[in-house]
Scaffold this motif. Structure first.
Motif, PDB file in Angstrom:
ATOM      1  N   THR A   1       0.847  -1.195   0.000  1.00 32.16           N
ATOM      2  CA  THR A   1       0.000   0.000   0.000  1.00 32.16           C
ATOM      3  C   THR A   1       0.880   1.242   0.000  1.00 32.16           C
ATOM      4  OG1 THR A   1      -1.788  -1.104   1.191  1.00 32.16           O
ATOM      5  CG2 THR A   1      -1.705   1.308   1.323  1.00 32.16           C
ATOM      6  N   TRP A   2       0.612   2.153  -0.896  1.00 28.61           N
ATOM      7  CA  TRP A   2       1.334   3.429  -0.978  1.00 28.61           C
ATOM      8  C   TRP A   2       0.598   4.447  -0.121  1.00 28.61           C
ATOM      9  CZ3 TRP A   2       5.629   5.891  -2.152  1.00 28.61           C
ATOM     10  CH2 TRP A   2       5.594   7.261  -2.480  1.00 28.61           C
ATOM     11  N   VAL A   3       1.281   4.982   0.878  1.00 30.10           N
ATOM     12  CA  VAL A   3       0.669   5.982   1.761  1.00 30.10           C
ATOM     13  C   VAL A   3       0.883   7.356   1.126  1.00 30.10           C
ATOM     14  CG1 VAL A   3       0.555   6.936   4.084  1.00 30.10           C
ATOM     15  CG2 VAL A   3       1.150   4.519   3.757  1.00 30.10           C
ATOM     16  N   GLY A   4      -0.025   7.704   0.246  1.00 29.11           N
ATOM     17  CA  GLY A   4       0.084   8.959  -0.476  1.00 29.11           C
ATOM     18  C   GLY A   4      -0.903   8.985  -1.616  1.00 29.11           C
ATOM     19  N   PRO A   5      -0.895  10.036  -2.402  1.00 34.90           N
ATOM     20  CA  PRO A   5      -1.821  10.145  -3.530  1.00 34.90           C
ATOM     21  C   PRO A   5      -1.467   9.157  -4.639  1.00 34.90           C
ATOM     22  CG  PRO A   5      -0.246  11.937  -3.571  1.00 34.90           C
ATOM     23  CD  PRO A   5      -0.022  11.220  -2.284  1.00 34.90           C
ATOM     24  N   ALA A   6      -2.407   8.935  -5.523  1.00 29.97           N
ATOM     25  CA  ALA A   6      -2.176   8.033  -6.651  1.00 29.97           C
ATOM     26  C   ALA A   6      -1.039   8.560  -7.514  1.00 29.97           C
ATOM     27  CB  ALA A   6      -3.451   7.921  -7.484  1.00 29.97           C
ATOM     28  N   PRO A   7      -0.262   7.661  -8.140  1.00 29.30           N
ATOM     29  CA  PRO A   7       0.831   8.103  -9.011  1.00 29.30           C
ATOM     30  C   PRO A   7       0.396   9.132 -10.043  1.00 29.30           C
ATOM     31  CG  PRO A   7       0.966   5.735  -8.663  1.00 29.30           C
ATOM     32  CD  PRO A   7      -0.321   6.186  -8.028  1.00 29.30           C
ATOM     33  N   GLN A   8      -0.822   8.998 -10.582  1.00 28.06           N
ATOM     34  CA  GLN A   8      -1.289   9.951 -11.577  1.00 28.06           C
ATOM     35  C   GLN A   8      -1.417  11.354 -10.993  1.00 28.06           C
ATOM     36  OE1 GLN A   8      -1.488   9.799 -14.769  1.00 28.06           O
ATOM     37  NE2 GLN A   8      -2.228  11.926 -14.894  1.00 28.06           N
TER      38      GLN A   8
END
Length: 455
Positions: free
Chosen positions: A100-107
């Motif tokens: 899980t990436w704790v941050g906004p979506a890559p886009q």
């Protein structure tokens, strides 16, 4: 979320580890050869070596960090700020690794990380931008045309820039070509892209930013911060609370920030930054930082919310607990950055071993630090040791508390910027809030002249 890898070091890694522990989440630190005994390694539940001391070989080494995720069994990654925090490719690599990436979506990172793209997104959301080129300039001829329309002084800025790098201020047409060339070269070295754009330079601007938070569906703001006290475009002192701005400007800036955040379906903590033009009583969007900010503690103090804990909970799929109607500010907070630099030697870095580290305390004093007595300050990384944050019922109370706290601070073995910051806080201009983004450097020049005259 069971085990969180913190893809950072220093005080922000310590701060994230504390929030995770309070939520019952195990933590994994990463470290370089130079940081084996660092404080962020000590406070984590486990740690993984990611490479040699230079950051490109360790903290910026995507393959090594992804390897640490896999070897540790971490199921989530928090990037902190700096390093890989706004690298959309890294965010995607984390997701592709099954974490899980704790941050906004890559886009969203891509859309807002490129300054030219961000300006276009802001304009589409009805948020005013600083007058300037529509996008990346093709060369000097186009810059001349833009300058003829918006006038001088103007700023040449790196499209992929950040941290005050890749920027040149131009006062006349004669200096334009050289400034563009220099900005492009610096941008290419720092960011891997020579793309630059042109915008109006506001000489007496205040740097005002809005803390925003979104869950991908809705967004809220947690007030404004004043980050105008800057040296070489690096923030020195930050504040939250009553910033002395007209009420309608506060409302408009807050609304604009939420509108922009919602338009990109933003998820997590972010900061929308503006310039406030005191002469025109107007404001302009300049950029969005798609991560937690160094200065987030002043917002936390005024709103009594843990933004990092909120990041972790939203990333884990829990509903966002922040409701705009319940976000009511209280009092005033001030933060100072404490750096291992020597102000008497043009702020030359001061690495070494800290032989004594006594931090201040008392009511409403918060210390976010990555060092203690015995810590080794490495020459390989950013010089910031930590931050001192205070809260008061109003600005004068907060200022008095900060000055008291600085008298208690004792750090030996290295040189720090504590005395320099204290001298700023004791000026009449700071007390009266009579400063802007270029005030500090002008004041430093004046002080140097007075010192030379006295000698």
């Amino acid at each position: 979320m069971r085990k969180l890898l913190i893809a950072n070091r220093g005080e922000i890694a310590v701060r994230i580890a504390r929030a995770a522990r309070e939520l019952g989440i195990a933590t994994v630190a990463i470290y370089s050869d130079a940081d084996e005994r660092a404080e962020h390694v000590r406070v984590a539940d486990e740690a993984v070596l990611v490479g040699p001391a230079p950051a490109p070989a360790s903290y910026l080494n995507v393959d090594a960090v992804i390897g640490a995720i896999r070897s540790s069994g971490a199921d989530a990654v928090h990037p902190g700020y700096g390093f890989l925090s706004e690298n959309a490719d890294f965010a995607q690599a984390v997701i592709d690794a099954g974490a899980t990436w704790v941050g906004p979506a890559p886009q969203a990172i891509r859309e807002m990380g490129d300054k030219v793209a961000a300006r276009k997104t802001a304009a589409a959301a009805g948020v005013r931008t600083v007058p300037g080129s529509a996008g990346e300039i093709s060369g000097v001829a186009e810059a001349v045309e833009v300058a003829a329309e918006i006038g001088y002084p103007l700023a040449i800025k790196a499209a992929a820039g950040g941290g005050g790098r890749g920027i040149r201020i131009v006062d006349s047409a004669e200096d334009l070509a050289a400034a563009i060339s220099t900005a492009q070269a610096e941008a290419r070295t720092a960011f891997g892209s020579a793309a630059v754009y042109v915008e109006r330079f506001v000489p007496r601007a205040r740097h005002i930013e809005v803390q925003v938070f979104g869950d991908g569906e809705r967004a809220v703001h947690l007030g404004l911060r004043d980050c105008s006290m800057q040296r070489r475009r690096q923030k020195v002192v930050e504040e939250a609370g009553d910033l002395g701005l007209p009420a309608h400007i506060v409302d408009e800036i807050s609304s604009a920030a939420v509108r922009l955040t919602s338009s990109v379906r933003y998820r997590g903590a972010g900061t929308v930054e503006f310039l406030y033009d005191e002469e025109r009583v107007d404001y302009y969007f300049i950029e969005m930082n798609t991560r937690i900010q160094v200065e987030h503690p002043v917002t936390e103090m005024v709103y009594q919310r843990d933004l990092v804990a909120e990041q972790l909970q939203v990333a884990a799929g829990e509903p966002m607990s922040l409701l705009q109607g319940s976000l009511v500010p209280n009092g005033h907070a001030i933060e100072i950055r404490l750096n291992a630099e020597n102000p008497e030697m043009n702020f030359f870095p001061s690495p070494g071993t800290i032989s004594r580290c006594d931090m201040p305390g008392g009511p409403f004093v918060r210390i976010d630090s990555g060092v203690k007595t015995g810590s080794v300050v490495s020459p390989y990384y950013d010089s910031m040791l930590g931050k001192i944050i205070v809260w008061g019922a109003d600005r004068p109370t907060a200022l008095a508390r900060m000055l008291r706290a600085l008298t208690e601070l004792q750090i030996e073995g290295i040189v720090t910027t504590a005395g320099f910051v204290e001298s700023i806080l004791r000026t009449d201009e700071f007390a009266a809030r009579d400063f802007h983004t270029t005030w500090l450097e002008a004041w430093m020049t004046e002080q140097a002249a007075l010192k030379a005259g006295a000698a």
